[in-house]
Design a protein around this motif. Structure first.
Motif, PDB file in Angstrom:
ATOM      1  N   ASN A  92       0.808  -1.222   0.000  1.00 27.06           N
ATOM      2  CA  ASN A  92       0.000   0.000   0.000  1.00 27.06           C
ATOM      3  C   ASN A  92       0.841   1.272   0.000  1.00 27.06           C
ATOM      4  O   ASN A  92       0.395   2.315  -0.478  1.00 27.06           O
TER       5      ASN A  92
ATOM      6  N   ALA B 163      -6.437  -0.596  -0.535  1.00 22.35           N
ATOM      7  CA  ALA B 163      -7.191   0.447   0.171  1.00 22.35           C
ATOM      8  C   ALA B 163      -6.599   1.824  -0.107  1.00 22.35           C
ATOM      9  O   ALA B 163      -5.381   2.009  -0.084  1.00 22.35           O
ATOM     10  N   GLY B 164      -7.468   2.775  -0.409  1.00 18.40           N
ATOM     11  CA  GLY B 164      -7.045   4.152  -0.601  1.00 18.40           C
ATOM     12  C   GLY B 164      -6.454   4.454  -1.952  1.00 18.40           C
ATOM     13  O   GLY B 164      -5.929   5.551  -2.167  1.00 18.40           O
ATOM     14  N   GLN B 165      -6.516   3.527  -2.897  1.00 20.22           N
ATOM     15  CA  GLN B 165      -5.961   3.765  -4.232  1.00 20.22           C
ATOM     16  C   GLN B 165      -6.660   2.875  -5.246  1.00 20.22           C
ATOM     17  O   GLN B 165      -7.468   2.012  -4.891  1.00 20.22           O
TER      18      GLN B 165
END
Length: 258
Positions: A56, A113-115
């Motif tokens: 991540n 998560a987050g991308q």
């Protein structure tokens, strides 16, 4: 005398040489396979001692991630799962239960998560229904964010595939092999250039993850090498003993004539 054994039995000599050549070449090949597995195991063990990477936060190439431990946090895209057929049940070193049983590797994309980046996960092995090939085994997949820990590889392993892969996508997707580049073209998403083989063997989701060591089977290669070298030696001894017996008979016949 030795030259006489050769020149007087050309066919037998050529046959013996072929047996010796095949036995020695096959034995050397088995020893080389054992050496390759040992070196691969040593390389993997050395990389496992290195710090854990984070998919991540780290910008990782295949060279940086290969055979390294990796953490990834995200959600599975269950609808895009690929079931790799004809895969043997993972058996750890010294294990025997279920050896030789065929099944699937479950490849599933994980949206980090987050991308928008996707990372393909080899979630593990599941048995195949031998009576109905397209009836897939039950596997639990959560919709929640999960943290996956595993080891990065260039691909999940390849098997021999007859003919060319069809362009038509079936549902469920049951494939022989997995191609990262082809998945990028199919989906058009941003994708990390490696797959992660999940390591958690205690997770209860219907999948087996008792991954064997790369050195698993080295003893078998040594045993095969011994058999091939024994065949080469047996071929030589058979040729030599029969030649000596023929030589002695000819000496006895010539002696009686004198």
């Amino acid at each position: 005398m030795f030259s006489s054994l050769i020149t007087s039995r050309i066919v037998a000599t050529v046959s013996a040489l072929l047996v010796i050549l095949v036995g020695c070449c096959a034995g050397i090949w088995q020893l080389n396979r054992a050496d390759q597995k040992i070196r691969l195991g040593e390389s993997l063990q050395a990389k496992l001692q290195m710090p854990v990477l984070n998919a991540n936060t780290d910008s990782l190439s295949l060279e940086q991630a290969s055979e390294r431990r990796i953490l990834a946090r995200g959600r599975f895209i269950e609808a895009e799962a690929i079931w790799l057929d004809n895969r043997p049940r993972p058996i750890p070193e010294g294990g025997a239960g279920g050896a030789g049983q065929s099944g699937f590797y479950l490849m599933m994309p994980l949206k980090l998560a987050g991308q928008e980046t996707v990372l393909w996960i080899n979630r593990g092995w599941a048995p195949r229904n031998n009576l109905n090939r397209i009836e897939l085994p039950p596997v639990d997949t959560t919709d929640e964010v999960v943290v996956i820990e595993g080891i990065a590889f260039a691909h999940p392993g390849r098997v021999y595939e007859l003919g060319q892969k069809a362009d038509v996508k079936t549902n469920p997707r049951i494939e022989q092999n997995f191609d990262l580049a082809a998945e990028v073209q199919t989906h058009g998403w941003v994708q990390l250039p490696f797959i992660v083989r999940e390591s958690d063997s205690a997770k209860k989701d219907g999948l087996v993850r008792n991954w064997p060591s790369p050195t698993n089977g080295v003893d078998r290669h040594y045993a095969y090498a011994f058999q091939w070298f024994a065949l080469a030696l047996a071929g030589f001894l058979f040729w030599l003993i029969n030649g000596l017996m023929k030589y002695r008979r000819e000496l006895a016949v010539n002696g009686d004539r004198v």
